[in-house]
Enzyme design. Structure first.
Site, mmCIF file in Angstrom:
data_model
loop_
_atom_site.group_PDB
_atom_site.id
_atom_site.type_symbol
_atom_site.label_atom_id
_atom_site.label_comp_id
_atom_site.label_asym_id
_atom_site.label_seq_id
_atom_site.Cartn_x
_atom_site.Cartn_y
_atom_site.Cartn_z
ATOM 1 N N VAL A 15 -2.419 -1.469 -5.548
ATOM 2 C CA VAL A 15 -1.164 -2.798 -4.844
ATOM 3 C C VAL A 15 -1.099 -1.853 -3.149
ATOM 4 C CG1 VAL A 15 1.458 -2.577 -6.003
ATOM 5 C CG2 VAL A 15 -0.591 -1.849 -7.155
ATOM 6 N N GLY A 59 1.890 -6.016 -9.167
ATOM 7 C CA GLY A 59 0.234 -4.908 -9.047
ATOM 8 C C GLY A 59 0.674 -4.223 -10.311
ATOM 9 N N CYS A 60 -0.758 -3.011 -9.381
ATOM 10 C CA CYS A 60 -0.823 -2.176 -10.784
ATOM 11 C C CYS A 60 0.749 -2.054 -11.684
ATOM 12 C CB CYS A 60 -1.904 -1.332 -10.376
ATOM 13 S SG CYS A 60 -1.893 0.083 -11.409
ATOM 14 N N PHE A 61 0.723 -1.448 -12.807
ATOM 15 C CA PHE A 61 2.261 -1.115 -12.794
ATOM 16 C C PHE A 61 2.511 1.151 -12.638
ATOM 17 C CE2 PHE A 61 -0.114 -1.615 -17.359
ATOM 18 C CZ PHE A 61 -1.205 -0.787 -17.137
#
Length: 236
Positions: A15, A59-61
């Site tokens: 991210v 993006g990436c959580f």
């Protein structure tokens, strides 16, 4: 781009990021994070005495969840998927990039303590880079898109006006790529994705990409920063 990290029991994504009030880009030392200071929204959701929810994708959580777990007034932040349907709301399917889902975080908050507009400010300035289209850092695909899933018409209006405000002020180097998607159901992610930043602070990805976001929140927005994160309980 799907990445499997061996010996960590699960996948990871990468991210980007940003931060609060003037048109200034900064590169924090020894991290992949970029900080942008932005003004708060000129139009915000009216305060109420009822618990509310917000759903964001950036993006990436792992990192998005980690940031909002450190925001005062947030009572829960759950990693999950939004944009697709229940049949493919799982990590393996979403990682393929063709489910319609984005890695997302559902935030439960007390509007008397933190407004929806303030959450948006954190989202745009700390949690991710909203100018990247269908990617964050080296991770590409629609599952990493920047998106807001308003839970009410008022939230939609606030988000639309704030995006227009930020674009007009040219506080970012490029126009915002954030999509607003209505009437989408949120599905919680697998248990091993929950609280990942807190549980694995020495993970190389977390240390390089996500812990700097929490530090940025503390540095730029001390009024909303909480030292002890509010964690997802078992069973969500």
């Amino acid at each position: 781009m799907k990445k499997i990290l061996k010996n960590w029991g699960g996948p990871a994504a990468l991210v980007g990021a940003a931060i609060f009030g003037v048109a200034l880009w900064q590169q924090p030392a020894e991290s992949a994070e970029v900080a942008v200071v932005i003004a708060p929204p000129a139009v915000d959701e009216p305060a109420s005495g009822h618990t509310a929810t917000a759903v964001f994708a950036g993006g990436c959580f792992w990192g998005v969840q980690g940031v909002f777990q450190h925001v005062k007034g947030v009572t829960n932040a759950v990693s999950g998927y939004a944009g697709g349907d229940s049949r493919n709301a799982n990590y393996d399917a979403v990682s393929g990039g063709d489910t319609g889902h984005a890695e997302s975080v559902k935030i439960t908050y007390d509007p008397a303590q933190v407004s929806y507009g303030k959450l948006l400010q954190v989202f745009f300035s700390v949690a991710h880079n909203p100018t990247e289209l269908n990617r964050q850092g080296p991770d590409s695909g629609t599952q990493y898109r920047s998106a807001i899933f308003p839970q009410t018409p008022v939230q939609r209006s606030v988000a639309e006006k704030y995006i227009a405000q930020l674009d007009a002020a040219h506080v970012f180097k490029k126009p915002l790529a954030t999509r607003i998607e209505m009437d989408k159901t949120f599905y919680p992610a697998e248990t091993y994705h929950q609280n990942f930043l807190t549980l694995h602070p020495s993970h190389p990805y977390i240390a390089f990409n996500d812990l700097p976001k929490v530090e940025n929140l503390k540095r730029i927005a001390p009024d909303v920063y909480r030292a002890d994160p509010v964690l997802v309980r078992k069973g969500l």
